[in-house]
Design an enzyme around this catalytic site. Structure first.
Site, PDB file in Angstrom:
ATOM      1  N   LYS A 171       0.839  -1.210   0.000  1.00  0.00           N
ATOM      2  CA  LYS A 171       0.000   0.000   0.000  1.00  0.00           C
ATOM      3  C   LYS A 171       0.877   1.265   0.000  1.00  0.00           C
ATOM      4  CE  LYS A 171      -3.507   2.799   0.557  1.00  0.00           C
ATOM      5  NZ  LYS A 171      -4.543   3.090  -0.400  1.00  0.00           N
ATOM      6  N   LYS A 239       0.105  11.431   5.625  1.00  0.00           N
ATOM      7  CA  LYS A 239       0.395  10.282   6.505  1.00  0.00           C
ATOM      8  C   LYS A 239       0.999   9.128   5.698  1.00  0.00           C
ATOM      9  CE  LYS A 239      -3.056   7.624   6.809  1.00  0.00           C
ATOM     10  NZ  LYS A 239      -3.707   6.397   6.353  1.00  0.00           N
TER      11      LYS A 239
HETATM   12  P1  NAD Z   1     -12.482   8.832   7.206  1.00  0.00           P
HETATM   13  O1  NAD Z   1     -11.823   9.830   8.077  1.00  0.00           O
HETATM   14  O2  NAD Z   1     -13.553   9.257   6.254  1.00  0.00           O
HETATM   15  O3  NAD Z   1     -13.094   7.621   8.102  1.00  0.00           O
HETATM   16  C1  NAD Z   1     -12.534   7.161   9.281  1.00  0.00           C
HETATM   17  C2  NAD Z   1     -13.674   6.897  10.259  1.00  0.00           C
HETATM   18  O4  NAD Z   1     -13.111   6.384  11.474  1.00  0.00           O
HETATM   19  C3  NAD Z   1     -14.454   8.172  10.627  1.00  0.00           C
HETATM   20  O5  NAD Z   1     -15.843   7.969  10.389  1.00  0.00           O
HETATM   21  C4  NAD Z   1     -14.148   8.372  12.109  1.00  0.00           C
HETATM   22  O6  NAD Z   1     -15.232   8.933  12.843  1.00  0.00           O
HETATM   23  C5  NAD Z   1     -13.859   6.944  12.539  1.00  0.00           C
HETATM   24  N1  NAD Z   1     -13.070   6.857  13.760  1.00  0.00           N
HETATM   25  C6  NAD Z   1     -11.940   7.536  14.082  1.00  0.00           C
HETATM   26  N2  NAD Z   1     -11.495   7.166  15.295  1.00  0.00           N
HETATM   27  C7  NAD Z   1     -12.371   6.230  15.749  1.00  0.00           C
HETATM   28  C8  NAD Z   1     -12.459   5.477  16.940  1.00  0.00           C
HETATM   29  N3  NAD Z   1     -11.550   5.608  17.916  1.00  0.00           N
HETATM   30  N4  NAD Z   1     -13.483   4.610  17.084  1.00  0.00           N
HETATM   31  C9  NAD Z   1     -14.419   4.468  16.103  1.00  0.00           C
HETATM   32  N5  NAD Z   1     -14.397   5.165  14.953  1.00  0.00           N
HETATM   33  C10 NAD Z   1     -13.373   6.034  14.777  1.00  0.00           C
HETATM   34  O7  NAD Z   1     -11.285   8.098   6.418  1.00  0.00           O
HETATM   35  P2  NAD Z   1     -11.396   7.213   5.096  1.00  0.00           P
HETATM   36  O8  NAD Z   1     -11.128   8.087   3.919  1.00  0.00           O
HETATM   37  O9  NAD Z   1     -12.595   6.343   5.165  1.00  0.00           O
HETATM   38  O10 NAD Z   1     -10.060   6.322   5.291  1.00  0.00           O
HETATM   39  C11 NAD Z   1      -9.988   5.242   6.198  1.00  0.00           C
HETATM   40  C12 NAD Z   1      -8.672   4.511   5.949  1.00  0.00           C
HETATM   41  O11 NAD Z   1      -8.656   4.027   4.601  1.00  0.00           O
HETATM   42  C13 NAD Z   1      -7.433   5.402   6.113  1.00  0.00           C
HETATM   43  O12 NAD Z   1      -6.388   4.664   6.671  1.00  0.00           O
HETATM   44  C14 NAD Z   1      -7.120   5.814   4.680  1.00  0.00           C
HETATM   45  O13 NAD Z   1      -5.748   6.134   4.518  1.00  0.00           O
HETATM   46  C15 NAD Z   1      -7.523   4.562   3.924  1.00  0.00           C
HETATM   47  N6  NAD Z   1      -7.932   4.758   2.523  1.00  0.00           N
HETATM   48  C16 NAD Z   1      -8.737   5.812   2.151  1.00  0.00           C
HETATM   49  C17 NAD Z   1      -9.095   5.954   0.815  1.00  0.00           C
HETATM   50  C18 NAD Z   1      -9.952   7.114   0.332  1.00  0.00           C
HETATM   51  O14 NAD Z   1      -9.993   7.366  -0.889  1.00  0.00           O
HETATM   52  N7  NAD Z   1     -10.656   7.825   1.198  1.00  0.00           N
HETATM   53  C19 NAD Z   1      -8.652   5.035  -0.130  1.00  0.00           C
HETATM   54  C20 NAD Z   1      -7.885   3.945   0.280  1.00  0.00           C
HETATM   55  C21 NAD Z   1      -7.524   3.825   1.611  1.00  0.00           C
END
Ligand code: NAD
Length: 294
Positions: A171, A239
């Site tokens: 990744k 990050k």
């Molecule tokens: P996001 O910030 O939209 O979602 C993360 C969720 O986690 C939020 O709803 C938040 O409220 C929740 N959260 C945070 N701390 C928490 C806790 N202690 N307990 C319960 N819930 C908690 O982020 P995202 O874009 O969905 O990304 C999530 C992961 O996937 C990240 O690691 C990101 O790097 C990865 N990712 C994102 C994408 C993208 O295009 N958005 C693509 C591939 C990978």
């Protein structure tokens, strides 16, 4: 493997959990923010009031959280997943985090009889919504095989790439590629427009040639319309670039272009663009040229 506890229902987690509920799994979701929980209920899942409620009955626990501090708190912390999941459960962390955290979580899981996979994804919000994610999996082969039906509801390209943490290294490679490709697409667009050409037309023809890419296909409207609604936030990509740089150090190699791109992403964040989609690197590059909204 019919009951899933899903923790982290953000941009990615909410549609992913929704696919699993729609496929007939019993999905109990937990998030500290309410929006994703409501989306899950609309797809046929249920809201859990705590991590314990989400995971107590689960055969499989999936985490989709921002970064390693959140994953470690949710999994290893007091009242966390390892404290409440049943022995034999499978924990699949699909967040993007540093490989050493994935390895530590796998070791802690083994001590409590919980099987662990690191399974970060690529494909963005659209890939999650369309269930066409690329899923790169680290961990034991038998656990990978057991998780295949779940992965099949979320993605199209699903590969077991090695032991614990290997999914995260792949990744990191993905993320340095995506940021670099975005940066160069942004520079191409700045060149086209500064030359008095129609940027969208130019990018459309580039998309059909050797310079074309999934990144350009997915982001051409963001670039052309200067629509930087996330998507994938620059904060999160910053990050990921630091994970890539640190993985390079651990592997004993220097990645000079990655270093430059990482600095660009860091500068975008420090300029206040952290909440923009990563296609918003265009705003930074326009800004250094005295153009655009930055
Ligand atoms: P996001 O910030 O939209 O979602 C993360 C969720 O986690 C939020 O709803 C938040 O409220 C929740 N959260 C945070 N701390 C928490 C806790 N202690 N307990 C319960 N819930 C908690 O982020 P995202 O874009 O969905 O990304 C999530 C992961 O996937 C990240 O690691 C990101 O790097 C990865 N990712 C994102 C994408 C993208 O295009 N958005 C693509 C591939 C990978």
């Amino acid at each position: 493997m019919s009951t899933i506890g899903f923790i982290g229902l953000g941009i990615m987690g909410a549609p992913m959990a929704g696919h699993l509920a729609a496929a007939g799994y019993q999905v109990a979701g937990y998030d500290v923010a309410p929006a994703g929980l409501d989306r899950l209920v609309a797809s046929g899942g249920t809201k859990a009031a705590s991590i314990a409620d989400a995971v107590r009955e689960a055969d499989v626990v999936i985490t989709m959280l921002p970064n390693h501090p959140q994953v470690e708190a949710v999994v290893l912390g007091e009242d966390g997943v390892l404290q409440h999941a049943k022995p034999g459960a499978l924990l699949i962390d699909m967040s993007t985090i540093r490989p050493e955290s994935s390895q530590a979580i796998a070791r802690a899981g083994a001590e409590r009889g919980i099987r662990v996979l690191d399974a970060p994804v690529s494909g963005g919000e659209a890939g999650a919504a369309e269930a066409v994610l690329s899923i790169m999996v680290g961990g034991e082969e038998a656990d990978f095989v057991a998780a295949q039906p779940i992965f099949g509801n979320l993605g199209k390209t699903i590969v077991h790439v090695g032991p614990y943490g290997a999914g995260q290294v792949v990744k990191a490679a993905n993320q340095l590629l995506v940021a670099g490709i975005i940066a160069l697409n942004a520079e191409a667009l700045v060149l086209l427009e500064a030359s008095g050409l129609d940027g969208r037309k130019g990018m459309e023809v580039l998309a059909g040639g050797l310079a074309g890419s999934t990144v350009l296909n997915r982001k051409i409207d963001n670039f052309a319309n200067r629509d930087f609604t996330p998507g994938f936030r620059i904060d999160l990509h910053d990050k990921d670039m630091s994970i890539a740089e640190s993985a390079a150090r651990s592997a004993g190699v220097g990645l000079p272009v990655t270093g430059q791109v990482a600095q660009l992403v860091a500068a975008a964040k420090s300029s206040g663009l952290g909440g923009y989609d990563h296609s918003g690197l265009l705003a930074l590059i326009e800004g250094v040229n005295g153009k655009g909204q930055s």
